[in-house]
Scaffold this motif. Structure first.
Motif, short mmCIF file in Angstrom:
data_model
loop_
_atom_site.label_atom_id
_atom_site.label_comp_id
_atom_site.label_asym_id
_atom_site.label_seq_id
_atom_site.Cartn_x
_atom_site.Cartn_y
_atom_site.Cartn_z
N UNK A 1 46.01 41.50 53.32
CA UNK A 1 44.60 41.12 53.34
C UNK A 1 43.76 42.19 52.64
N UNK A 2 44.08 43.47 52.89
CA UNK A 2 43.38 44.57 52.22
C UNK A 2 43.55 44.50 50.72
N UNK A 3 44.74 44.14 50.27
CA UNK A 3 45.02 43.99 48.84
C UNK A 3 44.10 42.93 48.22
N UNK A 4 43.95 41.81 48.92
CA UNK A 4 43.10 40.72 48.43
C UNK A 4 41.63 41.17 48.37
N UNK A 5 41.16 41.87 49.39
CA UNK A 5 39.77 42.33 49.41
C UNK A 5 39.52 43.31 48.27
N UNK A 6 40.40 44.29 48.11
CA UNK A 6 40.21 45.30 47.06
C UNK A 6 40.27 44.66 45.68
N UNK A 7 41.20 43.73 45.48
CA UNK A 7 41.30 43.04 44.19
C UNK A 7 40.01 42.28 43.88
N UNK A 8 39.46 41.61 44.89
CA UNK A 8 38.20 40.87 44.69
C UNK A 8 37.05 41.83 44.38
N UNK A 9 36.99 42.95 45.07
CA UNK A 9 35.92 43.93 44.82
C UNK A 9 36.02 44.49 43.41
N UNK A 10 37.23 44.84 42.99
CA UNK A 10 37.42 45.42 41.66
C UNK A 10 37.21 44.43 40.53
N UNK A 11 37.11 43.15 40.85
CA UNK A 11 36.86 42.16 39.80
C UNK A 11 35.51 42.40 39.12
N UNK A 12 34.61 43.12 39.78
CA UNK A 12 33.32 43.42 39.19
C UNK A 12 33.28 44.71 38.38
N UNK A 13 34.37 45.46 38.37
CA UNK A 13 34.43 46.73 37.67
C UNK A 13 34.89 46.49 36.23
N UNK A 14 34.04 46.78 35.26
CA UNK A 14 34.33 46.52 33.86
C UNK A 14 34.66 47.80 33.12
#
Length: 174
Positions: A155-168
């Motif tokens: 679940x932590x992996x999914x949250x971090x992946x979603x958060x980093x989707x905004x990092x360009x």
């Protein structure tokens, strides 16, 4: 009827997570990064360290090779629960590093809910700062409640992946 069931399923799935992710400005491809200690506001000891490991691999997948602060000597339970000594040691280390940006944050939740299913619950905030000035360039936060058979780290992996989707980050080819 099928449309109603699909809509109900989507509403149920979306109710399990919440994200505040904005797109960052584009960071140069040749910039250097460091992962600094995350604060653990959860009731789970070492949750921040677990999130930092996932963060490191997720950054690598995005093309960011980040150095991580050196581990501190943990001698007792107090050192595990109070991260101020670790923060000071990491800041002293950072002062001697040729780093452009640091990524850090906090873990608000990292546990299994009580009950029959014991669903995982994770809440994380991330931020990118200038290593020299401390100016914040990007922030994101999110939480997710997983399903009964999921792990907290998954679940932590999914949250971090979603958060980093905004990092360009600019591609190295540009």
């Amino acid at each position: 009827m099928k449309k109603i069931l699909t809509l109900a399923s989507l509403l149920t799935l979306s109710a399990c997570s919440s994200y505040q992710v904005t797109d960052s400005n584009q960071f140069p491809a040749d910039s250097s990064w460091a992962i600094m200690p995350m604060s653990n506001h959860s009731s789970t000891p070492l949750a921040a360290e677990k999130a930092e490991q996932i963060l490191s691999s997720q950054l690598f997948a995005k093309g960011i090779v980040a150095v991580k602060y050196p581990p501190s000597a943990v001698n007792d339970l107090q050192s595990i629960l109070d991260d101020s000594a670790k923060q000071k040691q990491a800041q002293a280390w950072l002062a001697s590093q040729p780093v452009d940006y640091v990524i850090t944050g906090s873990v608000e939740e990292w546990h299994y809910k009580s009950g029959l299913d014991g669903e995982p619950a994770v809440g994380i905030t991330l931020e990118v700062k200038s290593a020299k000035s401390g100016k914040t360039y990007w922030q994101a936060s999110g939480s997710r409640g997983g399903w009964g058979r999921e792990s907290v780290s998954g679940t932590g992996h999914i949250v971090i992946e979603e958060l980093l989707s905004g990092l360009n980050v600019a591609s190295k080819d540009n």
